[in-house]
Write a protein that holds these residues in place. Structure first.
Motif, mmCIF file in Angstrom:
data_model
loop_
_atom_site.group_PDB
_atom_site.id
_atom_site.type_symbol
_atom_site.label_atom_id
_atom_site.label_comp_id
_atom_site.label_asym_id
_atom_site.label_seq_id
_atom_site.Cartn_x
_atom_site.Cartn_y
_atom_site.Cartn_z
ATOM 1 N N ASN A 1 -10.642 -1.252 -0.116
ATOM 2 C CA ASN A 1 -10.257 -0.102 -0.926
ATOM 3 C C ASN A 1 -8.770 0.185 -0.784
ATOM 4 O O ASN A 1 -8.220 0.114 0.322
ATOM 5 N N ILE B 1 -4.284 -1.967 1.346
ATOM 6 C CA ILE B 1 -5.732 -2.114 1.208
ATOM 7 C C ILE B 1 -6.365 -2.024 2.593
ATOM 8 O O ILE B 1 -5.824 -2.561 3.562
ATOM 9 N N THR C 1 -9.654 -2.936 4.830
ATOM 10 C CA THR C 1 -10.867 -3.746 4.923
ATOM 11 C C THR C 1 -11.669 -3.245 6.120
ATOM 12 O O THR C 1 -11.096 -2.840 7.136
ATOM 13 N N LYS D 1 -5.401 4.708 -6.099
ATOM 14 C CA LYS D 1 -5.903 4.948 -4.756
ATOM 15 C C LYS D 1 -7.429 5.088 -4.785
ATOM 16 O O LYS D 1 -7.983 5.755 -5.655
ATOM 17 N N GLY D 2 -8.085 4.429 -3.827
ATOM 18 C CA GLY D 2 -9.544 4.496 -3.714
ATOM 19 C C GLY D 2 -10.287 3.377 -4.403
ATOM 20 O O GLY D 2 -11.440 3.118 -4.075
ATOM 21 N N ASP D 3 -9.640 2.696 -5.372
ATOM 22 C CA ASP D 3 -10.306 1.595 -6.076
ATOM 23 C C ASP D 3 -10.694 0.493 -5.092
ATOM 24 O O ASP D 3 -9.949 0.175 -4.165
ATOM 25 N N GLU D 4 -11.876 -0.100 -5.336
ATOM 26 C CA GLU D 4 -12.275 -1.275 -4.575
ATOM 27 C C GLU D 4 -11.783 -2.507 -5.324
ATOM 28 O O GLU D 4 -12.026 -2.642 -6.523
ATOM 29 N N LYS E 1 -10.799 -5.882 -9.975
ATOM 30 C CA LYS E 1 -11.292 -4.559 -9.662
ATOM 31 C C LYS E 1 -12.807 -4.666 -9.513
ATOM 32 O O LYS E 1 -13.500 -5.110 -10.421
#
Length: 112
Positions: A13, A34, A36, A72-75, A107
């Protein structure tokens, strides 16, 4: 087999919105971080989650896509190569940085 010599793949994320820089040559760069996560059970059977942070660098077309699509927050899943560099900060201290130069990203978990 040469492409396997310096290859990094991460899924995690994003910890920030894209930080965009445009250079004199009109070349665009995007910087992201990111996280992990790796989970395991300790000797007491308790679940432990270890979070690692990684610096991501996008150039050119990938930078434009990252700027437009990511937040921000996207996987995301990224593929790239590991790069190390150093610089001297404003206090004269030499700093060392490891970054993933992203070749491709996806994404993850997008609906619709």
């Amino acid at each position: 087999m040469n492409s396997l010599r310096n290859s990094v793949r991460l899924v995690g994320n994003l910890g920030m919105d894209p930080e965009v820089k445009v250079f004199d040559s009109n070349k665009k760069m995007v910087r992201l971080s990111i996280a992990t996560n790796e989970s395991y059970k300790n000797d007491k059977g308790e679940k432990i989650t270890d979070t690692q942070w990684h610096n991501l660098i996008f150039w050119g077309t990938q930078a434009k896509l990252a700027e437009d699509l990511l937040k921000k927050g996207d996987e995301v899943a990224v593929e790239g190569k590991l790069a190390n560099r150093n610089y001297t900060d404003k206090d004269g201290i030499k700093r060392y940085v490891s970054e993933v130069i992203v070749n491709e990203f996806l994404k993850v978990g997008v609906k619709g």
